[in-house]
Design an enzyme around this catalytic site. Structure first.
Site, mmCIF file in Angstrom:
data_model
loop_
_atom_site.group_PDB
_atom_site.id
_atom_site.type_symbol
_atom_site.label_atom_id
_atom_site.label_comp_id
_atom_site.label_asym_id
_atom_site.label_seq_id
_atom_site.Cartn_x
_atom_site.Cartn_y
_atom_site.Cartn_z
ATOM 1 N N ASP A 180 73.827 45.482 55.348
ATOM 2 C CA ASP A 180 72.584 45.790 56.011
ATOM 3 C C ASP A 180 72.684 45.247 57.416
ATOM 4 O O ASP A 180 72.081 44.254 57.745
ATOM 5 C CB ASP A 180 71.456 45.112 55.227
ATOM 6 C CG ASP A 180 70.216 45.971 55.229
ATOM 7 O OD1 ASP A 180 70.259 47.047 55.845
ATOM 8 O OD2 ASP A 180 69.221 45.557 54.622
ATOM 9 N N GLY A 206 71.040 49.359 61.167
ATOM 10 C CA GLY A 206 70.895 50.224 60.007
ATOM 11 C C GLY A 206 71.658 49.744 58.796
ATOM 12 O O GLY A 206 72.400 48.772 58.858
ATOM 13 N N VAL A 228 74.434 50.290 55.870
ATOM 14 C CA VAL A 228 75.729 50.949 55.794
ATOM 15 C C VAL A 228 76.048 51.271 54.340
ATOM 16 O O VAL A 228 75.909 50.418 53.466
ATOM 17 C CB VAL A 228 76.837 50.050 56.379
ATOM 18 C CG1 VAL A 228 78.165 50.793 56.422
ATOM 19 C CG2 VAL A 228 76.462 49.574 57.758
ATOM 20 N N LYS A 260 76.532 54.835 58.434
ATOM 21 C CA LYS A 260 75.439 53.982 58.884
ATOM 22 C C LYS A 260 74.190 54.818 59.105
ATOM 23 O O LYS A 260 74.208 55.802 59.833
ATOM 24 C CB LYS A 260 75.844 53.279 60.181
ATOM 25 C CG LYS A 260 74.811 52.318 60.664
ATOM 26 C CD LYS A 260 75.411 51.328 61.616
ATOM 27 C CE LYS A 260 75.003 49.938 61.223
ATOM 28 N NZ LYS A 260 75.687 48.890 61.891
ATOM 29 N N ASP A 292 77.023 41.794 69.570
ATOM 30 C CA ASP A 292 76.762 41.190 68.271
ATOM 31 C C ASP A 292 78.072 40.732 67.620
ATOM 32 O O ASP A 292 78.378 41.108 66.494
ATOM 33 C CB ASP A 292 76.004 42.181 67.380
ATOM 34 C CG ASP A 292 75.240 41.491 66.250
ATOM 35 O OD1 ASP A 292 75.104 40.253 66.298
ATOM 36 O OD2 ASP A 292 74.807 42.187 65.321
#
Ligand SMILES: *[C@@H]1O[C@H](CO)[C@@H](O)[C@H](O)[C@H]1NC(C)=O
Ligand SMILES: *[C@@H]1O[C@H](CO)[C@@H](O)[C@H](O)[C@H]1NC(C)=O
Ligand SMILES: *[C@@H]1O[C@H](CO)[C@@H](O)[C@H](O)[C@H]1NC(C)=O
Ligand SMILES: *[C@@H]1O[C@H](CO)[C@@H](O)[C@H](O)[C@H]1NC(C)=O
Length: 574
Positions: free
Chosen positions: A278, A282, A284, A298, A394
């Site tokens: 998660d 989104g 996956v 995704k 990220d």
């Protein structure tokens, strides 16, 4: 005087424009069955557009050039991109001889007024079978790493994947493009072919402006001319640009579009048992496409995407990124589909987080040499992204995937580029993950390439310590691994940071490398972004550490607390 002159010119040219419009009987747009309204260069009247569309039957068809084949239009993907079906290929897929015969005539749509890109496509080199054994041997040698299929008077050479067009192909060989399935099986050419494909056109600029002036691009006698009723004809190009445009290597591949239904089926209706994670943006899901290919799909939460063209442009950039340490983005559903789904390469062996402190760490902890190469490969992928002006945003061990050879595949990059950067819009697009976020982000709300460097510093610490980035069972000031690490490194208490099971203190090489990596991480974790090294520099340093060429080790060992002491990270970052 000059002003008066240019005004007269302006007036006359606009008068001509309006006269041309009045002269033209062509409609600006026309309705065509399930495709809705279509406009130039498409037309349902031969005198008007550049491509002729037949809307009289239930399934509209299109002809890109006079006398050329008619293709069935399956879907309108954008104003200049359709999914079409080649009826000939459809009828003759099993008939190799027919395809051999026709391939020279009908590889891709052709028009003298436009270039085309078809996708997915396979580049095929069609070489005449020489009688001269020497020539024959030369061609054979040139394509020795290619597969081949011999037709009547020529041989097709092709590869399973690589679509790069060599620049110096032998004489008597020509380049053709054939539509293929999304993930063709390696091997024989014919099972790869697909009658359905996406075709995108790009009308030559001179023809476009010719038509904007109410005139018409016409091809005859090897010339392309701009013709108008009352005005002089202008010759645009004196030799018709044939399929040479495609042969010239200016290949342009669009984005593979998957249908929603196909992906729904591949994921068993997005069954929750197939959830891989998660992640940001989104959920996956694991999926298996009808061609057998395993994919990670995704499903984006966010519905506030950028404008269509810009969005597609970003997707195109992401699908074009190719690096051995980046997860490949295969494509997405069309913007018209009910949900936006992104289709990625599936990487089977879990995340680095899993292997360091998750489920998989219990089976067999990662040995130091593997961790060292994970660090290098991740840095390599990030340096590549930065070179392409893409900030990951990220970076964390949950986004670093491992394949069955422990090779790194960095996932989830660039997605925030798909969403508007609108301050008033509360985006669900994550701006980093707690424990990894650049402390400067909270001052200026902007992530930079140096924010990735900071997050990567946390990853390095995880690799040497086997500790998670955030752990609320740790002491209040050390919930954040970055704080804990800065404290230990400043005190030169490496033994309290580095995982002793890796061989720290018992194996000299491991001690040297882990200590140097800790020092590098320390630089990455500097509060001020200007003090952090660039990703390129980080990569070079890691390679030096691995090769034993780093010169900092003795310095660190002898240092008491000579490090530049960063300010404490405020507790709000926990
Ligand atoms: C358009 O398609 C219909 C149905 O297939 C056909 O009868 C008709 O001749 C076509 N028109 C043109 C201009 O090709
Ligand atoms: C290919 O083109 C040639 C010459 O234009 C023609 O004679 C031949 O019939 C065509 N072949 C097919 C299969 O359409
Ligand atoms: C085609 O490929 C086979 C297998 O690699 C090779 O033995 C043969 O010589 C090739 N033929 C031509 C014409 O290149
Ligand atoms: C990857 O997974 C397979 C099957 O689950 C396993 O046999 C293999 O050891 C794993 N490799 C790694 C690197 O985890």
């Amino acid at each position: 005087m000059a002003i008066a002159k240019s005004f007269v010119f302006f007036f006359l040219s606009h008068l001509a424009f309006f006269m041309n419009l009045a002269e033209s009987k062509c409609q600006n747009s026309f309705h065509c069955g399930h495709l809705g309204f279509l406009e130039f260069p498409l037309s349902n009247e031969p005198e008007c557009g550049l491509f002729l569309v037949n809307c009289t039957s239930a399934i509209p068809t299109i002809q890109f050039g006079p006398g050329g084949p008619w293709y069935i239009i399956l879907q309108k993907l954008s104003t200049n991109k359709f999914t079409v079906e080649d009826g000939f290929l459809h009828n003759h897929l099993r008939d190799r001889d027919a395809i051999c015969l026709a391939s020279g005539n009908r590889s891709v749509p052709y028009s003298p007024f436009s270039s085309f890109a078809i996708s997915p496509a396979l580049t095929i080199f069609s070489c005449r079978n020489f009688l001269d054994p020497d020539d024959r041997a030369k061609v054979k040698d040139y394509f020795k790493n290619y597969r081949n299929h011999t037709c009547f008077d020529s041989t097709f050479y092709y590869r399973d994947q690589d679509n790069n067009v060599p620049t110096d192909i032998p004489e008597k060989c020509s380049v053709i493009q054939m539509p293929v399935k999304y993930a063709p099986e390696p091997g024989d050419l014919f099972p790869k072919l697909s009658p359905e494909f996406d075709v995108e056109w790009d009308i030559y600029r001179d023809c476009l402006s010719c038509h904007r002036r109410g005139r018409k691009c016409v091809a005859s006698n090897d010339q392309i001319r701009c013709e108008g009723k009352s005005r002089k004809t202008v010759i645009i190009a004196s030799s018709i640009a044939g399929s040479a445009d495609i042969e010239g290597g200016s290949l342009f591949f669009g984005i593979p579009i998957f249908s929603y239904a196909e992906l729904e089926e591949a994921t068993n209706n997005f069954d929750s048992s197939g959830e891989l994670g998660d992640g940001g943006f989104g959920t996956v899901y694991y999926g298996k496409l009808s061609d057998g290919r395993e994919v990670a799909i995704k499903r984006l939460y966010e519905h506030n995407y950028r404008r269509v063209e810009q969005f597609m442009n970003e997707i195109k950039i992401l699908t074009c990124l190719r690096h051995p340490n980046l997860v490949s983005l295969y494509g997405c559903t069309s913007r018209r589909s009910r949900e936006l789904l992104l289709v990625y390469e599936y990487i089977p062996n879990g995340t680095v987080a899993d292997h360091l402190h998750g489920e998989r760490s219990k089976e067999a902890p990662l040995a130091w040499p593997i961790r060292m190469s994970i660090a290098i490969e991740t840095a390599n992928a990030l340096a590549y992204l930065h070179k392409k002006d893409i900030i990951h945003r990220d970076v964390k061990t949950n986004n670093i995937l491992l394949d069955s050879n422990f090779c790194v595949k960095v996932a989830d990059f660039g997605l925030s580029r798909l969403f508007p950067n609108d301050v008033t819009h509360i985006s669900t697009a994550p701006q980093g993950t707690p424990g990894y976020v650049d402390p400067e982000y909270h001052q200026c709300y902007q992530l930079t390439d140096k924010s990735d460097v900071y997050s990567f510093g946390v990853v390095l610490i995880e690799l040497i310590s086997s500790m998670p980035a955030v752990d609320i069972t740790r002491h209040r000031h050390e919930i954040n691994l970055a704080n804990l690490a800065l404290n230990r490194i400043q005190r030169c208490a490496f033994d309290e940071l580095i995982d002793s099971s890796l061989g720290y203190d018992s194996n000299g090489e491991v001690t040297r490398m882990t200590t140097s990596v800790a020092e590098l991480a320390f630089r990455c974790l500097q509060l001020e972004k200007d003090l952090r090294p660039s990703m390129e520099e980080v990569l070079d340093t890691l390679k030096d550490i691995q090769a034993g060429k780093d010169c900092n080790f003795e310095k660190i060992k002898g240092a008491n607390s000579n490090f530049n002491m960063p300010r404490k990270i405020p507790p709000s970052f926990y």
